[in-house]
Design a protein around this motif. Structure first.
Motif, PDB file in Angstrom:
ATOM      1  N   GLN A  66       0.801  -1.056  -0.016  1.00 25.68           N
ATOM      2  CA  GLN A  66       0.098   0.070  -0.037  1.00 25.68           C
ATOM      3  C   GLN A  66       0.831   1.141   0.146  1.00 25.68           C
ATOM      4  N   SER A  67       1.852   1.331   0.840  1.00 23.39           N
ATOM      5  CA  SER A  67       2.638   2.249   0.845  1.00 23.39           C
ATOM      6  C   SER A  67       3.556   2.663  -0.566  1.00 23.39           C
ATOM      7  N   VAL A  68       3.949   1.583  -1.218  1.00 27.84           N
ATOM      8  CA  VAL A  68       4.574   1.785  -2.616  1.00 27.84           C
ATOM      9  C   VAL A  68       3.595   2.337  -3.738  1.00 27.84           C
ATOM     10  N   VAL A  69       2.298   1.708  -3.757  1.00 28.55           N
ATOM     11  CA  VAL A  69       1.327   2.381  -4.489  1.00 28.55           C
ATOM     12  C   VAL A  69       1.012   3.659  -4.191  1.00 28.55           C
ATOM     13  N   LYS A  70       0.803   4.008  -2.765  1.00 31.01           N
ATOM     14  CA  LYS A  70       0.696   5.377  -2.820  1.00 31.01           C
ATOM     15  C   LYS A  70       1.772   6.417  -3.162  1.00 31.01           C
ATOM     16  N   ALA A  71       3.136   5.967  -3.128  1.00 33.54           N
ATOM     17  CA  ALA A  71       3.999   6.736  -3.560  1.00 33.54           C
ATOM     18  C   ALA A  71       4.055   7.092  -4.763  1.00 33.54           C
ATOM     19  N   VAL A  72       3.866   5.854  -5.726  1.00 30.48           N
ATOM     20  CA  VAL A  72       3.953   5.818  -7.212  1.00 30.48           C
ATOM     21  C   VAL A  72       2.503   6.780  -7.629  1.00 30.48           C
ATOM     22  N   CYS A  73       1.545   6.676  -7.295  1.00 30.61           N
ATOM     23  CA  CYS A  73       0.485   7.335  -7.689  1.00 30.61           C
ATOM     24  C   CYS A  73       0.458   9.005  -7.241  1.00 30.61           C
ATOM     25  N   SER A  74       1.404   9.228  -6.295  1.00 35.90           N
ATOM     26  CA  SER A  74       1.747  10.604  -6.153  1.00 35.90           C
ATOM     27  C   SER A  74       2.678  11.384  -7.066  1.00 35.90           C
ATOM     28  N   ARG A  75       3.329  10.354  -7.870  1.00 33.31           N
ATOM     29  CA  ARG A  75       4.219  10.853  -8.637  1.00 33.31           C
ATOM     30  C   ARG A  75       3.676  10.846 -10.156  1.00 33.31           C
ATOM     31  N   LYS A  76       2.791  10.361 -10.346  1.00 35.31           N
ATOM     32  CA  LYS A  76       2.063  10.357 -11.674  1.00 35.31           C
ATOM     33  C   LYS A  76       0.560  11.010 -11.817  1.00 35.31           C
ATOM     34  N   PRO A  77       0.305  11.541 -13.001  1.00 36.25           N
ATOM     35  CA  PRO A  77      -1.024  12.228 -13.077  1.00 36.25           C
ATOM     36  C   PRO A  77      -2.060  11.108 -13.332  1.00 36.25           C
ATOM     37  N   ARG A  78      -3.389  11.697 -13.075  1.00 35.82           N
ATOM     38  CA  ARG A  78      -4.301  10.971 -13.105  1.00 35.82           C
ATOM     39  C   ARG A  78      -4.647  10.042 -14.580  1.00 35.82           C
ATOM     40  N   LEU A  79      -4.506  10.945 -15.458  1.00 28.26           N
ATOM     41  CA  LEU A  79      -4.752  10.108 -16.847  1.00 28.26           C
ATOM     42  C   LEU A  79      -3.825   9.233 -17.044  1.00 28.26           C
ATOM     43  N   GLU A  80      -2.499   9.372 -16.747  1.00 31.39           N
ATOM     44  CA  GLU A  80      -1.289   8.486 -17.071  1.00 31.39           C
ATOM     45  C   GLU A  80      -1.661   7.049 -16.101  1.00 31.39           C
ATOM     46  N   ILE A  81      -2.261   7.105 -14.803  1.00 34.31           N
ATOM     47  CA  ILE A  81      -2.418   6.127 -14.408  1.00 34.31           C
ATOM     48  C   ILE A  81      -3.574   5.331 -14.835  1.00 34.31           C
ATOM     49  N   GLN A  82      -4.545   6.232 -15.183  1.00 38.41           N
ATOM     50  CA  GLN A  82      -5.877   5.379 -15.911  1.00 38.41           C
ATOM     51  C   GLN A  82      -5.702   4.932 -17.251  1.00 38.41           C
ATOM     52  N   MET A  83      -4.690   5.560 -18.068  1.00 40.66           N
ATOM     53  CA  MET A  83      -4.557   5.007 -19.355  1.00 40.66           C
ATOM     54  C   MET A  83      -3.393   4.022 -19.563  1.00 40.66           C
ATOM     55  N   ASP A  84      -2.121   4.495 -18.744  1.00 39.63           N
ATOM     56  CA  ASP A  84      -1.229   3.570 -19.063  1.00 39.63           C
ATOM     57  C   ASP A  84      -0.928   2.441 -17.796  1.00 39.63           C
ATOM     58  N   HIS A  85      -1.444   1.326 -17.970  1.00 39.41           N
ATOM     59  CA  HIS A  85      -1.501   0.472 -16.743  1.00 39.41           C
ATOM     60  C   HIS A  85      -0.291  -0.212 -16.638  1.00 39.41           C
ATOM     61  N   GLN A  86       0.313  -0.528 -17.937  1.00 41.92           N
ATOM     62  CA  GLN A  86       1.705  -1.229 -17.877  1.00 41.92           C
ATOM     63  C   GLN A  86       2.749  -0.298 -17.467  1.00 41.92           C
ATOM     64  N   ASN A  87       2.999   0.992 -17.650  1.00 42.06           N
ATOM     65  CA  ASN A  87       3.863   1.595 -17.221  1.00 42.06           C
ATOM     66  C   ASN A  87       3.645   1.742 -15.656  1.00 42.06           C
ATOM     67  N   PHE A  88       2.607   1.878 -15.114  1.00 40.77           N
ATOM     68  CA  PHE A  88       2.365   1.956 -13.761  1.00 40.77           C
ATOM     69  C   PHE A  88       2.596   0.563 -13.012  1.00 40.77           C
ATOM     70  N   ASN A  89       2.176  -0.304 -13.591  1.00 41.41           N
ATOM     71  CA  ASN A  89       2.587  -1.845 -13.379  1.00 41.41           C
ATOM     72  C   ASN A  89       4.280  -1.960 -12.937  1.00 41.41           C
ATOM     73  N   ASN A  90       4.901  -1.495 -13.995  1.00 41.16           N
ATOM     74  CA  ASN A  90       6.343  -1.606 -14.041  1.00 41.16           C
ATOM     75  C   ASN A  90       6.891  -0.797 -12.659  1.00 41.16           C
ATOM     76  N   SER A  91       6.435   0.366 -12.623  1.00 39.54           N
ATOM     77  CA  SER A  91       7.015   1.362 -11.507  1.00 39.54           C
ATOM     78  C   SER A  91       6.592   0.697 -10.106  1.00 39.54           C
TER      79      SER A  91
END
Length: 244
Positions: free
Chosen positions: A176-201
């Motif tokens: 949960q801490s890792v997901v929260k930290a990654v979300c704070s560095r990415k915009p909403r649209l990138e998180i919603q549209m580019d799942h693969q990049n988010f998963n790798n991070s």
């Protein structure tokens, strides 16, 4: 005549002496009879206690012999010499501690270890799946709700056992801490549209964090992302509710 008289007197006195002697011996014999009875009673009690003690010794010997034979058939001759047989499954590792100190890790197979002052900890090394629903805030201040699945596996059994009391709760919190930290560095649209990049991070960051507890993240997959609106709107709504 005188001689005859003396003979008569002597013959008369002899029976009287015998009677007196018999009468004097009777009390002595009567006093000895209780002593003989007490002696016989003590002897019989001693024999009874001796027979009971002998019976208990025989029973204890039979019980110990039976325990020895049963141990011999169940665990083998090595168990009688102070060794214990430990079977480790293919998917686990057994940690051996002796007197509270780590001694060695037992790999899969059968092992013979001394039974004195030992503790065993079985660590299951099969992968585990964590499905989480979590709220976070993106870099452009949007509140989002995420649903994701992570597969983790223990790679260092000793570290996972000694570093935390509850391994699963620790993995869940760190993810949960890792997901929260990654979300704070990415915009909403990138998180919603580019799942693969988010998963790798998240996968890369999770491996670094989980390594401290002897674990690694095998896979991470973002299943769903829902936006709850900008954080500013929530702040205005809260201020409006507070004013009312």
């Amino acid at each position: 005549m005188i001689e005859n008289a003396d003979d008569l007197i002597s013959t008369y006195e002899k029976p009287r002496k015998k009677q007196s002697e018999d009468q004097s011996e009777e009390p002595a014999s009567q006093g000895r009879q209780p002593d003989k009875k007490h002696g016989r009673g003590r002897k019989s009690v001693g024999e009874l206690l001796g027979s009971i003690a002998f019976s208990l010794i025989v029973i204890a010997a039979i019980a110990s012999a039976w325990a020895w034979i049963s141990t011999l058939f169940r665990k083998g001759i090595m168990a009688l010499l102070g060794f214990e047989r430990v079977c480790v499954q293919q998917f686990e590792t057994v940690l051996l501690y002796r007197n509270g100190r780590f001694e060695r890790a037992l790999p899969p197979g059968r092992h013979r270890i001394s039974a004195g002052s030992r503790q065993l900890a079985r660590i299951d090394r099969r992968p585990e799946v964590f499905r989480c629903t979590q709220g976070a805030v993106s870099a452009d201040r949007f509140a989002i709700n995420l649903v994701y699945v992570a597969r983790t596996q223990i790679v260092d059994p000793r570290a996972s056992f000694e570093s935390t009391q509850n391994y699963r709760d620790e993995v869940f919190i760190r993810l949960q801490s890792v997901v929260k930290a990654v979300c704070s560095r990415k915009p909403r649209l990138e998180i919603q549209m580019d799942h693969q990049n988010f998963n790798n991070s998240v996968h890369k960051a999770a491996n670094q964090v989980l390594r401290a507890i002897g674990c690694e993240c095998l896979t991470f997959e973002l299943l769903q992302v829902d936006s709850a609106g900008p954080i500013v709107e929530f702040d205005h709504r809260r201020m409006g509710y507070a004013a009312e």
